[in-house]
Design a protein around this motif. Structure first.
Motif, mmCIF file in Angstrom:
data_model
loop_
_atom_site.group_PDB
_atom_site.id
_atom_site.type_symbol
_atom_site.label_atom_id
_atom_site.label_comp_id
_atom_site.label_asym_id
_atom_site.label_seq_id
_atom_site.Cartn_x
_atom_site.Cartn_y
_atom_site.Cartn_z
ATOM 1 N N ASP A 58 42.162 46.232 30.836
ATOM 2 C CA ASP A 58 41.502 47.139 29.899
ATOM 3 C C ASP A 58 40.764 46.289 28.855
ATOM 4 O O ASP A 58 41.393 45.530 28.115
ATOM 5 C CB ASP A 58 42.547 48.029 29.217
ATOM 6 C CG ASP A 58 41.939 49.060 28.280
ATOM 7 O OD1 ASP A 58 40.755 48.944 27.916
ATOM 8 O OD2 ASP A 58 42.677 49.991 27.898
ATOM 9 N N PRO A 59 39.436 46.380 28.806
ATOM 10 C CA PRO A 59 38.656 45.526 27.902
ATOM 11 C C PRO A 59 39.071 45.638 26.432
ATOM 12 O O PRO A 59 38.945 44.671 25.680
ATOM 13 C CB PRO A 59 37.215 46.005 28.095
ATOM 14 C CG PRO A 59 37.202 46.592 29.460
ATOM 15 C CD PRO A 59 38.563 47.210 29.643
ATOM 16 N N LYS A 60 39.583 46.778 26.032
ATOM 17 C CA LYS A 60 40.010 46.941 24.630
ATOM 18 C C LYS A 60 41.199 46.042 24.297
ATOM 19 O O LYS A 60 41.465 45.767 23.136
ATOM 20 C CB LYS A 60 40.354 48.398 24.345
ATOM 21 C CG LYS A 60 39.129 49.301 24.291
ATOM 22 C CD LYS A 60 39.532 50.715 23.876
ATOM 23 C CE LYS A 60 38.374 51.646 23.910
ATOM 24 N NZ LYS A 60 38.085 52.208 25.229
ATOM 25 N N LEU A 61 41.927 45.605 25.318
ATOM 26 C CA LEU A 61 43.104 44.764 25.109
ATOM 27 C C LEU A 61 42.810 43.272 25.228
ATOM 28 O O LEU A 61 43.668 42.448 24.917
ATOM 29 C CB LEU A 61 44.202 45.134 26.122
ATOM 30 C CG LEU A 61 44.657 46.592 26.104
ATOM 31 C CD1 LEU A 61 45.685 46.829 27.203
ATOM 32 C CD2 LEU A 61 45.217 46.967 24.740
ATOM 33 N N LEU A 62 41.615 42.932 25.674
ATOM 34 C CA LEU A 62 41.266 41.520 25.870
ATOM 35 C C LEU A 62 41.123 40.785 24.549
ATOM 36 O O LEU A 62 40.514 41.282 23.611
ATOM 37 C CB LEU A 62 39.943 41.391 26.624
ATOM 38 C CG LEU A 62 39.975 41.522 28.126
ATOM 39 C CD1 LEU A 62 38.567 41.414 28.682
ATOM 40 C CD2 LEU A 62 40.869 40.485 28.757
ATOM 41 N N ARG A 63 41.657 39.584 24.514
ATOM 42 C CA ARG A 63 41.455 38.670 23.395
ATOM 43 C C ARG A 63 40.649 37.502 23.949
ATOM 44 O O ARG A 63 41.102 36.813 24.851
ATOM 45 C CB ARG A 63 42.786 38.161 22.839
ATOM 46 C CG ARG A 63 43.729 39.213 22.306
ATOM 47 C CD ARG A 63 43.380 39.752 20.972
ATOM 48 N NE ARG A 63 43.282 38.706 19.965
ATOM 49 C CZ ARG A 63 42.868 38.917 18.732
ATOM 50 N NH1 ARG A 63 42.511 40.110 18.352
ATOM 51 N NH2 ARG A 63 42.801 37.940 17.871
ATOM 52 N N ASN A 149 33.593 45.564 24.134
ATOM 53 C CA ASN A 149 34.973 45.868 24.520
ATOM 54 C C ASN A 149 35.620 46.838 23.542
ATOM 55 O O ASN A 149 36.224 47.835 23.944
ATOM 56 C CB ASN A 149 35.801 44.587 24.604
ATOM 57 C CG ASN A 149 35.403 43.720 25.786
ATOM 58 O OD1 ASN A 149 34.717 44.156 26.697
ATOM 59 N ND2 ASN A 149 35.836 42.472 25.752
ATOM 60 N N ARG A 150 35.519 46.557 22.266
ATOM 61 C CA ARG A 150 36.169 47.394 21.246
ATOM 62 C C ARG A 150 35.533 48.767 21.139
ATOM 63 O O ARG A 150 36.209 49.723 20.772
ATOM 64 C CB ARG A 150 36.125 46.693 19.894
ATOM 65 C CG ARG A 150 37.052 45.495 19.877
ATOM 66 C CD ARG A 150 37.048 44.771 18.584
ATOM 67 N NE ARG A 150 37.968 43.645 18.683
ATOM 68 C CZ ARG A 150 38.604 43.140 17.663
ATOM 69 N NH1 ARG A 150 38.430 43.637 16.459
ATOM 70 N NH2 ARG A 150 39.420 42.123 17.832
ATOM 71 N N GLU A 151 34.247 48.855 21.454
ATOM 72 C CA GLU A 151 33.542 50.131 21.338
ATOM 73 C C GLU A 151 33.503 50.906 22.660
ATOM 74 O O GLU A 151 32.806 51.907 22.782
ATOM 75 C CB GLU A 151 32.149 49.877 20.772
ATOM 76 C CG GLU A 151 32.220 49.322 19.341
ATOM 77 C CD GLU A 151 30.915 48.809 18.778
ATOM 78 O OE1 GLU A 151 29.830 49.178 19.307
ATOM 79 O OE2 GLU A 151 30.960 48.040 17.796
ATOM 80 N N GLY A 152 34.251 50.418 23.660
ATOM 81 C CA GLY A 152 34.417 51.149 24.912
ATOM 82 C C GLY A 152 33.284 51.029 25.913
ATOM 83 O O GLY A 152 33.295 51.714 26.936
ATOM 84 N N LEU A 153 32.337 50.146 25.668
ATOM 85 C CA LEU A 153 31.184 50.063 26.562
ATOM 86 C C LEU A 153 31.481 49.358 27.888
ATOM 87 O O LEU A 153 30.747 49.543 28.858
ATOM 88 C CB LEU A 153 30.013 49.377 25.848
ATOM 89 C CG LEU A 153 29.473 50.140 24.644
ATOM 90 C CD1 LEU A 153 28.471 49.298 23.874
ATOM 91 C CD2 LEU A 153 28.840 51.448 25.082
ATOM 92 N N ASN A 154 32.537 48.557 27.940
ATOM 93 C CA ASN A 154 32.912 47.895 29.192
ATOM 94 C C ASN A 154 34.009 48.643 29.949
ATOM 95 O O ASN A 154 34.424 48.216 31.020
ATOM 96 C CB ASN A 154 33.367 46.452 28.923
ATOM 97 C CG ASN A 154 32.203 45.498 28.772
ATOM 98 O OD1 ASN A 154 31.176 45.649 29.422
ATOM 99 N ND2 ASN A 154 32.363 44.510 27.900
ATOM 100 N N ASP A 155 34.473 49.753 29.400
ATOM 101 C CA ASP A 155 35.554 50.513 30.037
ATOM 102 C C ASP A 155 35.217 50.942 31.461
ATOM 103 O O ASP A 155 36.091 50.987 32.325
ATOM 104 C CB ASP A 155 35.898 51.757 29.218
ATOM 105 C CG ASP A 155 36.625 51.430 27.928
ATOM 106 O OD1 ASP A 155 36.914 50.240 27.672
ATOM 107 O OD2 ASP A 155 36.892 52.375 27.154
ATOM 108 N N GLU A 156 33.967 51.266 31.697
ATOM 109 C CA GLU A 156 33.531 51.765 33.005
ATOM 110 C C GLU A 156 33.924 50.818 34.145
ATOM 111 O O GLU A 156 34.346 51.257 35.211
ATOM 112 C CB GLU A 156 32.008 51.945 32.966
ATOM 113 C CG GLU A 156 31.396 52.436 34.243
ATOM 114 C CD GLU A 156 29.886 52.602 34.104
ATOM 115 O OE1 GLU A 156 29.194 52.320 35.090
ATOM 116 O OE2 GLU A 156 29.409 53.000 33.023
ATOM 117 N N HIS A 157 33.817 49.516 33.922
ATOM 118 C CA HIS A 157 34.138 48.547 34.976
ATOM 119 C C HIS A 157 35.632 48.542 35.288
ATOM 120 O O HIS A 157 36.030 48.507 36.449
ATOM 121 C CB HIS A 157 33.666 47.148 34.579
ATOM 122 C CG HIS A 157 32.199 47.084 34.327
ATOM 123 N ND1 HIS A 157 31.273 47.206 35.338
ATOM 124 C CD2 HIS A 157 31.494 46.955 33.181
ATOM 125 C CE1 HIS A 157 30.058 47.140 34.823
ATOM 126 N NE2 HIS A 157 30.162 46.991 33.519
#
Length: 170
Positions: A58-63, A149-157
């Motif tokens: 999940d991109p939101k969790l990536l550091r 990532n934080r704004e949800g734009l990579n979530d689709e992948h």
């Protein structure tokens, strides 16, 4: 023993030598074709690893760095209106943007590899390709991809990858 070929005839031995060459000061080189090729290979490998990450986690969790929060906050302070879903390369590299990016980059000049050439996707919905990528320095990549990532734009992948795995039938 057969040599491992990585890309365009560049093998493991050449990459090892390239790592040494790339760690030297840029002032030592002119426009050396081999060095440029090694930079291109390294940038492509980084892009490939990153894209695999956003498809698997999940991109939101990536550091991406120990400084993610600071990078994101400062990026959004300096570039509050930068449209991230489809980047305009001319806008990112305009004279006015270069001044802001230079000021932003200076904050991170002590961060390892902050100024390495790195591929960035123009259209967030697409994978890396020749027409969907351009080169930026690593700190620009971090800033833009952290925001995506934080704004949800990579979530689709990530969601597409999860959906594909859930519907896999052997």
């Amino acid at each position: 023993m057969e040599q491992l070929t990585v890309a365009n005839g560049v093998g493991a031995a050449e990459l090892s030598m390239g790592a040494d060459l790339l760690s030297r000061s840029a002032d030592e080189y002119g426009n050396d074709e081999k060095v440029e090729m090694l930079w291109a290979v390294k940038a492509f490998e980084h892009a490939e690893v990153y894209f695999n990450l956003i498809c698997s986690v999940d991109p939101k969790l990536l550091r991406l760095t120990p400084y993610d929060d600071k990078i994101y906050k400062e990026f959004r302070r300096l570039f509050p209106d930068l449209k991230l879903d489809i980047l305009n390369e001319d806008e990112v590299k305009s004279d006015a943007s270069k001044i802001k990016w230079r000021r932003f980059s200076e904050i991170y000049k002590n961060m390892e590899n902050y100024n390495f050439g790195t591929l960035l996707r123009k259209d967030v919905r697409e994978d890396y390709s020749e027409i969907n990528s351009f080169i930026v320095i690593r700190i620009q990549f971090y800033a833009i991809e952290l925001a995506r990532n934080r704004e949800g734009l990579n979530d689709e992948h990530f969601l597409k990858n999860i959906y594909d795995k859930d519907n896999f039938e052997p």
